[in-house]
Scaffold this motif. Sequence first.
Motif, PDB file in Angstrom:
ATOM      1  N   ARG A 191      -1.491  -1.164  -3.925  1.00  0.00           N
ATOM      2  CA  ARG A 191      -2.686  -0.344  -3.751  1.00  0.00           C
ATOM      3  C   ARG A 191      -2.235   1.110  -3.596  1.00  0.00           C
ATOM      4  NH1 ARG A 191      -5.491   1.897   0.629  1.00  0.00           N
ATOM      5  NH2 ARG A 191      -7.727   2.182   0.231  1.00  0.00           N
ATOM      6  N   LEU A 192      -2.765   1.989  -4.437  1.00  0.00           N
ATOM      7  CA  LEU A 192      -2.409   3.408  -4.393  1.00  0.00           C
ATOM      8  C   LEU A 192      -3.475   4.190  -3.643  1.00  0.00           C
ATOM      9  CD1 LEU A 192      -1.190   3.810  -8.083  1.00  0.00           C
ATOM     10  CD2 LEU A 192       0.213   3.530  -6.033  1.00  0.00           C
ATOM     11  N   ASN A 193      -3.074   4.833  -2.575  1.00  0.00           N
ATOM     12  CA  ASN A 193      -3.979   5.611  -1.735  1.00  0.00           C
ATOM     13  C   ASN A 193      -3.578   7.079  -1.822  1.00  0.00           C
ATOM     14  OD1 ASN A 193      -5.786   6.451   0.320  1.00  0.00           O
ATOM     15  ND2 ASN A 193      -4.187   6.172   1.868  1.00  0.00           N
ATOM     16  N   PHE A 194      -4.350   7.889  -2.559  1.00  0.00           N
ATOM     17  CA  PHE A 194      -4.020   9.296  -2.757  1.00  0.00           C
ATOM     18  C   PHE A 194      -4.851  10.213  -1.866  1.00  0.00           C
ATOM     19  CE2 PHE A 194      -1.170   8.544  -6.127  1.00  0.00           C
ATOM     20  CZ  PHE A 194      -1.714   7.623  -7.017  1.00  0.00           C
ATOM     21  N   GLY A 195      -4.242  11.309  -1.446  1.00  0.00           N
ATOM     22  CA  GLY A 195      -4.939  12.303  -0.639  1.00  0.00           C
ATOM     23  C   GLY A 195      -3.988  13.416  -0.268  1.00  0.00           C
TER      24      GLY A 195
ATOM     25  N   THR B  91       0.834  -1.189   0.000  1.00  0.00           N
ATOM     26  CA  THR B  91       0.000   0.000   0.000  1.00  0.00           C
ATOM     27  C   THR B  91       0.876   1.249   0.000  1.00  0.00           C
ATOM     28  OG1 THR B  91      -1.810  -1.081   1.182  1.00  0.00           O
ATOM     29  CG2 THR B  91      -1.763   1.319   1.236  1.00  0.00           C
ATOM     30  N   ILE B  92       0.703   2.064  -1.023  1.00  0.00           N
ATOM     31  CA  ILE B  92       1.467   3.298  -1.164  1.00  0.00           C
ATOM     32  C   ILE B  92       0.535   4.473  -0.888  1.00  0.00           C
ATOM     33  CG2 ILE B  92       2.921   4.702  -2.674  1.00  0.00           C
ATOM     34  CD1 ILE B  92       4.028   1.911  -2.112  1.00  0.00           C
ATOM     35  N   SER B  93       0.838   5.245   0.141  1.00  0.00           N
ATOM     36  CA  SER B  93       0.089   6.464   0.423  1.00  0.00           C
ATOM     37  C   SER B  93       0.855   7.622  -0.199  1.00  0.00           C
ATOM     38  CB  SER B  93      -0.050   6.665   1.937  1.00  0.00           C
ATOM     39  OG  SER B  93      -0.813   5.627   2.517  1.00  0.00           O
ATOM     40  N   ALA B  94       0.234   8.323  -1.154  1.00  0.00           N
ATOM     41  CA  ALA B  94       0.932   9.370  -1.892  1.00  0.00           C
ATOM     42  C   ALA B  94       0.099  10.641  -2.001  1.00  0.00           C
ATOM     43  CB  ALA B  94       1.299   8.869  -3.290  1.00  0.00           C
ATOM     44  N   ALA B  95       0.778  11.773  -1.978  1.00  0.00           N
ATOM     45  CA  ALA B  95       0.115  13.069  -2.099  1.00  0.00           C
ATOM     46  C   ALA B  95      -0.686  13.126  -3.396  1.00  0.00           C
ATOM     47  CB  ALA B  95       1.155  14.187  -2.074  1.00  0.00           C
ATOM     48  N   SER B  96      -1.811  13.822  -3.372  1.00  0.00           N
ATOM     49  CA  SER B  96      -2.689  13.869  -4.542  1.00  0.00           C
ATOM     50  C   SER B  96      -1.989  14.441  -5.767  1.00  0.00           C
ATOM     51  CB  SER B  96      -3.948  14.689  -4.238  1.00  0.00           C
ATOM     52  OG  SER B  96      -3.624  16.038  -3.967  1.00  0.00           O
ATOM     53  N   SER B  97      -1.007  15.310  -5.559  1.00  0.00           N
ATOM     54  CA  SER B  97      -0.286  15.879  -6.705  1.00  0.00           C
ATOM     55  C   SER B  97       0.596  14.843  -7.390  1.00  0.00           C
ATOM     56  CB  SER B  97       0.567  17.076  -6.262  1.00  0.00           C
ATOM     57  OG  SER B  97       1.436  16.722  -5.203  1.00  0.00           O
ATOM     58  N   LEU B  98       0.717  13.655  -6.799  1.00  0.00           N
ATOM     59  CA  LEU B  98       1.495  12.566  -7.393  1.00  0.00           C
ATOM     60  C   LEU B  98       0.605  11.544  -8.089  1.00  0.00           C
ATOM     61  CD1 LEU B  98       3.950  11.921  -4.406  1.00  0.00           C
ATOM     62  CD2 LEU B  98       4.533  12.995  -6.599  1.00  0.00           C
ATOM     63  N   THR B  99      -0.688  11.813  -8.154  1.00  0.00           N
ATOM     64  CA  THR B  99      -1.641  10.843  -8.700  1.00  0.00           C
ATOM     65  C   THR B  99      -1.238  10.321 -10.076  1.00  0.00           C
ATOM     66  OG1 THR B  99      -3.490  11.811  -7.475  1.00  0.00           O
ATOM     67  CG2 THR B  99      -4.037  10.473  -9.399  1.00  0.00           C
ATOM     68  N   ASP B 100      -1.013  11.208 -11.000  1.00  0.00           N
ATOM     69  CA  ASP B 100      -0.723  10.783 -12.372  1.00  0.00           C
ATOM     70  C   ASP B 100       0.621  10.068 -12.486  1.00  0.00           C
ATOM     71  OD1 ASP B 100      -3.119  11.983 -13.217  1.00  0.00           O
ATOM     72  OD2 ASP B 100      -2.129  13.927 -13.407  1.00  0.00           O
ATOM     73  N   VAL B 101       1.656  10.658 -11.885  1.00  0.00           N
ATOM     74  CA  VAL B 101       2.984  10.077 -12.041  1.00  0.00           C
ATOM     75  C   VAL B 101       3.122   8.765 -11.275  1.00  0.00           C
ATOM     76  CG1 VAL B 101       4.037  11.361 -10.134  1.00  0.00           C
ATOM     77  CG2 VAL B 101       5.453  10.571 -12.036  1.00  0.00           C
ATOM     78  N   PHE B 102       2.517   8.643 -10.088  1.00  0.00           N
ATOM     79  CA  PHE B 102       2.629   7.383  -9.347  1.00  0.00           C
ATOM     80  C   PHE B 102       1.787   6.283  -9.980  1.00  0.00           C
ATOM     81  CE2 PHE B 102       5.539   8.977  -6.567  1.00  0.00           C
ATOM     82  CZ  PHE B 102       5.757   8.191  -5.442  1.00  0.00           C
ATOM     83  N   THR B 103       0.714   6.662 -10.636  1.00  0.00           N
ATOM     84  CA  THR B 103      -0.060   5.665 -11.379  1.00  0.00           C
ATOM     85  C   THR B 103       0.795   5.085 -12.503  1.00  0.00           C
ATOM     86  OG1 THR B 103      -2.164   6.752 -10.880  1.00  0.00           O
ATOM     87  CG2 THR B 103      -2.125   5.288 -12.787  1.00  0.00           C
TER      88      THR B 103
END
Length: 258
Positions: free
Chosen positions: A66-70, A38-50
């Motif tokens: 599992r990508l958890n953005f917020g 499970t990777i918790s990542a800042a919402s500004s990383l949504t596109d690049v982390f996907t």
Amino acid sequence: MKRFGLAIAAVVVIGSLAPNAAHADPIAEVSKLKGDLTISAASSLTDVFTELAKQFRKDNKGAKVRLNFGSTSTLVAQIQSGAPSDVLASADLTSIEKLVATGNVVVAPKVFARNTMAIAVKPGNPRAVRSVGDLASLRFVALCGKTVPCGVYASSVLRRAGVSLIESKVTRGIDAKSTLSAVANGDADAAIVYKTDVLAAKKIVLGIDIPSAQNVQAMYGIAPIRNSKNLTNAKAFIDFVLSEQGWQILKSFGFQRP
């Protein structure tokens, strides 16, 4: 003033993806990775982390991510309250330091990218915004929450530019994505958000550069969570983000070297 085109990307909350590691023989090492991550990542990383996760899955068939953005502040609160997470990728270093202080992170975080702030306005720039100073004359300006990294960065930009906004004219977003959406949806005349989000938005909004003297350097940090149930995969994911291949993906989304 230099301008650049924009468009809002959909937020991907959960992905079934997998990590890769930067080793001498990556395929041999990666093939051994199994289990969930499970990777918790800042919402500004949504596109690049996907995209990073997508590349990982090509080499890590036995591992799922599992990508958890917020907003970073929300992710930190989730981890502190015991929510399962293996890695945190934050939009600042202060937030990870909070987790270090509470013992949730015991490994020194790594800075993997930088970002800057930009002004987002409606296509065609109907309010003729050319600088940070022009924001004071607008009806509504969208900013991230005061304690969210993008909100803290925006406050620094305003302070450096000597601009004070009346709070009644400010609409606050829970993260960078929702703040940018306020402009696209017509709820605000302009917003101060990350330049990468503005670039990703393409034709949905128009971006206006902020001079370096008024701008800030957003530092993105990444670290494994102490209670991770899969530290092997967590470290492999972090290694990949820090690798040259990971950097090339980050660069393609407009991020800068740390």
